[in-house]
Design a protein around this motif. Sequence first.
Motif, PDB file in Angstrom:
ATOM      1  N   VAL A   9      50.791  51.646  39.888  1.00  0.00           N
ATOM      2  CA  VAL A   9      49.892  51.354  38.763  1.00  0.00           C
ATOM      3  C   VAL A   9      49.713  49.839  38.687  1.00  0.00           C
ATOM      4  O   VAL A   9      50.685  49.097  38.518  1.00  0.00           O
ATOM      5  N   LEU A  10      48.479  49.372  38.837  1.00  0.00           N
ATOM      6  CA  LEU A  10      48.231  47.936  38.869  1.00  0.00           C
ATOM      7  C   LEU A  10      48.600  47.287  37.540  1.00  0.00           C
ATOM      8  O   LEU A  10      48.470  47.898  36.471  1.00  0.00           O
ATOM      9  N   SER A  11      49.044  46.023  37.625  1.00  0.00           N
ATOM     10  CA  SER A  11      49.363  45.268  36.415  1.00  0.00           C
ATOM     11  C   SER A  11      48.057  44.817  35.764  1.00  0.00           C
ATOM     12  O   SER A  11      47.005  44.804  36.410  1.00  0.00           O
ATOM     13  N   ASP A  58      52.652  45.374  40.689  1.00  0.00           N
ATOM     14  CA  ASP A  58      52.344  46.716  40.175  1.00  0.00           C
ATOM     15  C   ASP A  58      53.644  47.459  39.862  1.00  0.00           C
ATOM     16  O   ASP A  58      54.718  47.044  40.293  1.00  0.00           O
ATOM     17  N   SER A  59      53.545  48.524  39.082  1.00  0.00           N
ATOM     18  CA  SER A  59      54.729  49.361  38.922  1.00  0.00           C
ATOM     19  C   SER A  59      54.400  50.761  39.423  1.00  0.00           C
ATOM     20  O   SER A  59      53.534  51.438  38.861  1.00  0.00           O
ATOM     21  N   GLN A  85      46.040  42.308  37.751  1.00  0.00           N
ATOM     22  CA  GLN A  85      45.395  42.880  38.944  1.00  0.00           C
ATOM     23  C   GLN A  85      44.145  43.668  38.561  1.00  0.00           C
ATOM     24  O   GLN A  85      43.097  43.553  39.209  1.00  0.00           O
ATOM     25  N   VAL A  86      44.248  44.448  37.494  1.00  0.00           N
ATOM     26  CA  VAL A  86      43.093  45.223  37.019  1.00  0.00           C
ATOM     27  C   VAL A  86      41.953  44.274  36.639  1.00  0.00           C
ATOM     28  O   VAL A  86      40.793  44.476  37.006  1.00  0.00           O
TER      29      VAL A  86
END
Lengths: 296, 160
Positions: free
Chosen positions: B83-85, B79-80, B88-89
Amino acid sequence: MKFSRFKVFFPDSVQEASELLREIGDDAKILAGGQSLLPMMAFRLVKPKALIDITNLGLVGVHVSPDQIDIGGCATHRQIETLQNLPVAFEALRDGMQVLGHVSIRNRGTVGGSLAHSDPSAEWPALALAFDAEIMATNKESSRTVEAKEFSLGWFTSSLEPDEIVTSVLFRKPGELTASSLVEVSRRSGDFALCGAICVLSSQNRSITQTKIVVFGVAETAVRLPVVEQMVIGNAIFDDPVNVSRVARESILEIIGNRSNDEKSGFVSQIAAPDVVNNALRKTIIRLQVEAKRKL
Amino acid sequence: MKFVSVEVNGIHQELEVDDWITLADFLRNNLGLTGTKLGCEYGSCGACSVLVDGGSVRSCLELAVRCEGKSITTVEGLDSEGVLSPIQVAFSKNHGLQCGYCTAGFLMTAQEYVQQNSSDDEKKIREHLSGNLCRCTGYQGIVDAVIEVVVNKRKEINNA
């Protein structure tokens, strides 16, 4: 489980690595990709006291030309799988890489490591035999070339001397018009093969002039099937390929003799292995036909 | 003991570590990054997969002392800033996890696939993921998640 304790050495050269092998002796093991050695250590089947890492010694190069591939001992399976310029003659190498373990294993496992390990079910010793590859073994003083047929001696046994390291392996194209393939069966994707076969065919004037047919996973090492090879020599490449299953079965049974010490020898040697030999031949002939038409 | 200097999820780390410590134990015990799970510990299950210089590696079959100078990405690095990558989403949306034990390893192998490929061919995706085992057998959701990411990535490229 966790590994037992050991020390890791990072030599600066192959010569230094060889010297360490001599100094430490049987308690030392060369560590390349580690994808066979480390699982064996996790099971505590082996407990080396010293691991000699050779992955930073510049042995990772893969040099491809139309007629040969020179592979560094520490080149990974994944490097070979993803070669952009692999000549048609060597497609068996890519076939093999696509079924060798899984991507994360292929990212680490090395060609030289696989050869040195000499697992009778592994792809590289069989590929080397099918192409008469030349394996470079290096110690502190010098290097020597070992022919593939002299390299794997038996179960997990190679003809490497205790102080030698596989530094490269050279695959040569046997004839101007050549095709090859590898076919294997395994219980699950990525498992070691129950058995497999490699076929290398070369032709001139639309007839097969040279052939190597190798089966692996059935005996202590990969073996050629000369009787099957003889059935294929001289055949026209655009004819329906001859069915070699029956002769392959007889040849394999002759090689393994009366040994039937597990369920594997029955199913594998009598049904699966003859089938993969025949399938490898058919697949190679199709590739040879395509290549012959392309060159017309 | 050896000093190892590595970059883990973008952060430079320099630690002293015993020669026999696996990358997996190094990440979990020395760095406290317990997102990486250990399943079989002999390279069979893929649960401990992480990315080393962008390629998936079984961290139970790699030694920490061999990772000198390398760049490692674990599930904590996907994630950054919360905020999920995309992968991941997509796992969340497609129910790509059940008990979750294999998920970190699957995410890393899936991340490698979407970084290296643009094909949504299911056979190819399943081949790439075949080294990761899910004992809940929820493979379909995982494959759907990877397909979604590559399809979205292609759309973005086409729209650009």
